[in-house]
Design an enzyme around this catalytic site. Structure first.
Site, mmCIF file in Angstrom:
data_model
loop_
_atom_site.group_PDB
_atom_site.id
_atom_site.type_symbol
_atom_site.label_atom_id
_atom_site.label_comp_id
_atom_site.label_asym_id
_atom_site.label_seq_id
_atom_site.Cartn_x
_atom_site.Cartn_y
_atom_site.Cartn_z
ATOM 1 N N GLU A 44 0.044 4.379 -8.890
ATOM 2 C CA GLU A 44 -1.348 4.269 -9.354
ATOM 3 C C GLU A 44 -2.196 5.030 -8.348
ATOM 4 O O GLU A 44 -2.424 4.556 -7.235
ATOM 5 C CB GLU A 44 -1.771 2.788 -9.407
ATOM 6 C CG GLU A 44 -0.973 1.934 -10.384
ATOM 7 C CD GLU A 44 -1.360 2.160 -11.839
ATOM 8 O OE1 GLU A 44 -2.391 2.815 -12.103
ATOM 9 O OE2 GLU A 44 -0.620 1.703 -12.719
ATOM 10 N N CYS A 62 -11.323 3.795 -7.730
ATOM 11 C CA CYS A 62 -10.547 4.919 -8.286
ATOM 12 C C CYS A 62 -11.102 5.364 -9.620
ATOM 13 O O CYS A 62 -10.925 6.510 -10.012
ATOM 14 C CB CYS A 62 -9.085 4.521 -8.420
ATOM 15 S SG CYS A 62 -8.870 3.005 -9.363
HETATM 16 P P1 NAD Z 1 -3.505 5.807 1.080
HETATM 17 O O1 NAD Z 1 -2.579 6.593 0.233
HETATM 18 O O2 NAD Z 1 -4.001 6.393 2.337
HETATM 19 O O3 NAD Z 1 -2.845 4.414 1.481
HETATM 20 C C1 NAD Z 1 -2.419 3.463 0.533
HETATM 21 C C2 NAD Z 1 -1.348 2.599 1.140
HETATM 22 O O4 NAD Z 1 -0.214 3.399 1.419
HETATM 23 C C3 NAD Z 1 -1.727 1.956 2.472
HETATM 24 O O5 NAD Z 1 -1.193 0.659 2.486
HETATM 25 C C4 NAD Z 1 -1.037 2.843 3.498
HETATM 26 O O6 NAD Z 1 -0.732 2.198 4.706
HETATM 27 C C5 NAD Z 1 0.219 3.206 2.756
HETATM 28 N N1 NAD Z 1 0.851 4.464 3.187
HETATM 29 C C6 NAD Z 1 0.299 5.529 3.800
HETATM 30 N N2 NAD Z 1 1.223 6.503 4.003
HETATM 31 C C7 NAD Z 1 2.385 6.028 3.486
HETATM 32 C C8 NAD Z 1 3.696 6.562 3.360
HETATM 33 N N3 NAD Z 1 4.009 7.777 3.796
HETATM 34 N N4 NAD Z 1 4.653 5.808 2.753
HETATM 35 C C9 NAD Z 1 4.355 4.581 2.270
HETATM 36 N N5 NAD Z 1 3.131 4.011 2.369
HETATM 37 C C10 NAD Z 1 2.155 4.735 2.961
HETATM 38 O O7 NAD Z 1 -4.710 5.401 0.112
HETATM 39 P P2 NAD Z 1 -6.017 4.583 0.504
HETATM 40 O O8 NAD Z 1 -6.951 5.462 1.256
HETATM 41 O O9 NAD Z 1 -5.647 3.270 1.087
HETATM 42 O O10 NAD Z 1 -6.626 4.257 -0.925
HETATM 43 C C11 NAD Z 1 -7.558 5.046 -1.578
HETATM 44 C C12 NAD Z 1 -6.894 5.835 -2.675
HETATM 45 O O11 NAD Z 1 -6.285 4.932 -3.592
HETATM 46 C C13 NAD Z 1 -7.848 6.660 -3.498
HETATM 47 O O12 NAD Z 1 -7.255 7.901 -3.759
HETATM 48 C C14 NAD Z 1 -7.986 5.866 -4.780
HETATM 49 O O13 NAD Z 1 -8.362 6.624 -5.905
HETATM 50 C C15 NAD Z 1 -6.628 5.297 -4.929
HETATM 51 N N6 NAD Z 1 -6.643 4.126 -5.765
HETATM 52 C C16 NAD Z 1 -6.015 4.186 -6.973
HETATM 53 C C17 NAD Z 1 -6.060 3.092 -7.819
HETATM 54 C C18 NAD Z 1 -5.375 3.099 -9.156
HETATM 55 O O14 NAD Z 1 -5.181 2.032 -9.709
HETATM 56 N N7 NAD Z 1 -5.017 4.248 -9.691
HETATM 57 C C19 NAD Z 1 -6.744 1.943 -7.436
HETATM 58 C C20 NAD Z 1 -7.376 1.944 -6.190
HETATM 59 C C21 NAD Z 1 -7.319 3.029 -5.361
#
Ligand code: NAD
Length: 529
Positions: free
Chosen positions: A271, A305
């Site tokens: 997502e 998002c």
């Molecule tokens: P992010 O990708 O930086 O981090 C998300 C999660 O992934 C965190 O828990 C982080 O620690 C973990 N993570 C980071 N690198 C990783 C790796 N290499 N392997 C596994 N896990 C890892 O995203 P963010 O800044 O926390 O969130 C914001 C983003 O999320 C925005 O792009 C937003 O649009 C998206 N988002 C999408 C939805 C949806 O339902 N489509 C909902 C909310 C947010």
């Protein structure tokens, strides 16, 4: 210019604890201050609106991840053996406990995200609606489902939905409750146990959630929360001890996770990010559309998002729409929780930097900033003013990349064909919005916009309708949560065929003969020719 409440800087704030101390270590943490204590690393959590120190949380390593995966594995046997009804009952108790403990949850969400109280309450409302849906529909959607056997009246057929094992849930910071509880409850309903790795920006909501789950009587080890940064998340994905990953976060991280899961053939739901278009035709109810744009663009400081981001307004309605939005924005107040503001702070400094970068790129290239366009320096914390940008070129960063802040872009268009092209002009395809009183046109345009989710004359409501599957297309993700599609996505689907007659052999089994071959030739001609 938005009218904003002015709160003087106060001395209660813990500025000394440091802000945004460390640059990224390349392991996926997001520039939070890292503290080394012996061999163990911790990240520091500050209240984003006041900069008050909230605590230090461990960055768990691969060995610790494996340990909790083992615990979750040992709980899998008994949890998966429970009937669907018994699991649903546990989830119901969990929801009721969450409601009992609502004030604690509001406190945690507001303090770690800088959200307004109303935004936290809306998040809890959404979670409860989703949980109720999963408890109610889970036992129906996950029960064996009879299928037709076509020609083969002598056979029975059904699909079983079997738990996969231990599901790793990795969640982001922008809605730390709903984006954790949603996948967790769907995974548990399907009979899996769960290891949840919340964002390093918002660990406290998930820790509170685990506490509430235990209070509600959810068996120990069925749900684990493990804190850490990207390295912890990566360990959860890479471990052969996790059987499925449900990831919500950025497209960049999702791509990395997708690659690893692809290599391991591990089921994954992704997502990811969005850049939602909102198309406003000149026959739309402009006042409602403007109000929808304001709430959809600025609530939660635009850190959603599905936030309303690129608004395309048909020429005849453009000026009136811009003026309605500008007037509405001027009435919004930013503030600390107790002031009941419309907009709270942003959640962490890196996100403000992205917003500043997009706005300054647009400004430099000739866009007009109708309101906002800068940090709100009346506060010590991470506040960015609600911002309206016009006079774009579609090559601007602000029109292509995810801004994820309180910024809306308004652009005029002439024809239906043109606006479909504009709406589809980014790599993303999560939510989209079409506004028109002509429902035939609205539905026609909706079908041409490549997005996983669509709202007609509305914003965000698709997400509260739990029976609708939610998920993105293009770079916004793979797979769905909620709806029958989402609830079943956390299971292996086993297709079962049952012989009903018990004959000594079927007609097509050995021995083969010329006569049998001719018989089948004739059957094919008769049935399918
Ligand atoms: P992010 O990708 O930086 O981090 C998300 C999660 O992934 C965190 O828990 C982080 O620690 C973990 N993570 C980071 N690198 C990783 C790796 N290499 N392997 C596994 N896990 C890892 O995203 P963010 O800044 O926390 O969130 C914001 C983003 O999320 C925005 O792009 C937003 O649009 C998206 N988002 C999408 C939805 C949806 O339902 N489509 C909902 C909310 C947010």
């Amino acid at each position: 210019m938005a009218k904003l409440s002015i709160k003087p800087r106060t001395s209660v704030l813990h500025a000394k604890t440091g802000r945004n101390g460390s640059p990224s270590n390349g392991n996926g943490h997001v520039g939070l201050k890292i503290i080394q204590k012996g061999k163990k690393r911790f990240f520091e959590k500050l209240h984003p609106a006041t900069l008050e120190h909230l605590g230090n949380y461990p960055i768990e390593d691969a060995a610790a991840v494996d340990q909790v995966l083992d615990k979750a594995r040992s709980a899998f046997k008994s949890w998966s053996n429970l009937t669907l009804k018994a699991r649903a009952k546990h989830l119901k108790n969990f929801r009721k406990q969450l409601v009992k403990d609502m004030e604690e949850v509001i406190d945690v969400i507001c303090s770690e995200c800088g959200k307004t109280e109303m935004d936290a309450i809306i998040e809890i409302f959404t979670v409860c609606e989703h949980m109720k849906y999963v408890e109610k529909k889970g036992p129906v959607f996950l029960a064996d489902e009879e299928r037709s056997t076509g020609l083969f009246a002598n056979k029975g057929a059904y699909v079983s939905f079997l738990p996969r094992g231990v599901v790793g849930v990795i969640s982001p910071w922008n809605y730390p409750l709903v984006l954790s509880v949603g996948p967790v409850t769907q995974a548990l309903m399907a009979g899996n146990t769960v290891v949840l790795k919340p964002s390093e920006v918002t660990p406290r909501t998930s820790l509170k959630l685990a506490e509430i789950a235990l209070r509600s009587g959810l068996p120990a080890d069925v749900l684990h929360v493990i804190t850490g940064d990207g390295s912890t998340g990566a360990a959860l994905v890479e471990s052969p001890k996790s059987d499925m990953i449900c990831f919500t976060g950025s497209t960049a991280t999702g791509r990395k996770i997708g690659e690893i899961c692809g290599r391991m053939l591990k089921p994954v739901i992704l997502e990811l990010g969005g850049k939602a278009p909102m198309v406003v035709f000149d026959d739309a109810n402009l006042q409602r559309a403007a109000n929808g744009a304001l709430w959809g663009g600025f609530s939660n400081s635009g850190q959603t998002c599905i936030t309303v981001d690129r608004i395309f307004v048909q020429e005849k309605a453009y000026e009136e729409f811009v003026s309605l939005v500008q007037k509405g924005a001027a009435e919004l107040r930013q503030g600390l929780r107790d002031e009941t503001p419309s907009i709270g702070s942003m959640t962490f400094p890196k996100q403000i930097q992205i917003v500043e970068d997009h706005v300054s790129d647009a400004r430099k290239n000739g866009a007009t900033i109708l309101s906002g366009g800068k940090k709100n320096v009346a506060f010590e914390g991470h506040f960015y003013e609600p911002t309206i940008v016009t006079d774009h070129d579609h090559s601007f960063k602000i029109m292509r990349e995810e801004t994820f802040g309180p910024v809306i872009n308004i652009v005029p268009f002439k024809t239906e064909e043109e606006v479909v092209e504009l709406a589809n002009a980014t790599a993303y395809g999560l939510n989209a919005y079409v506004w028109s009183k002509d429902m035939k046109r609205a539905r026609r345009v909706a079908r041409k916009v490549r997005s996983g989710n669509m709202n007609l004359n509305d914003v965000y409501s698709n997400y509260i309708i739990s029976d609708l599957p939610f998920g993105g297309v293009k770079s916004s993700g793979l797979g769905k949560v909620y709806g029958i599609e989402g609830i079943r996505a956390f299971s292996d689907q086993q297709a079962v065929c049952v012989d009903r007659l018990g004959l000594s052999k079927e007609l097509w089994w050995f021995p083969y003969s010329k006569g049998k071959q001719n018989l089948f030739r004739n059957v094919i001609r008769f049935l399918f020719g």
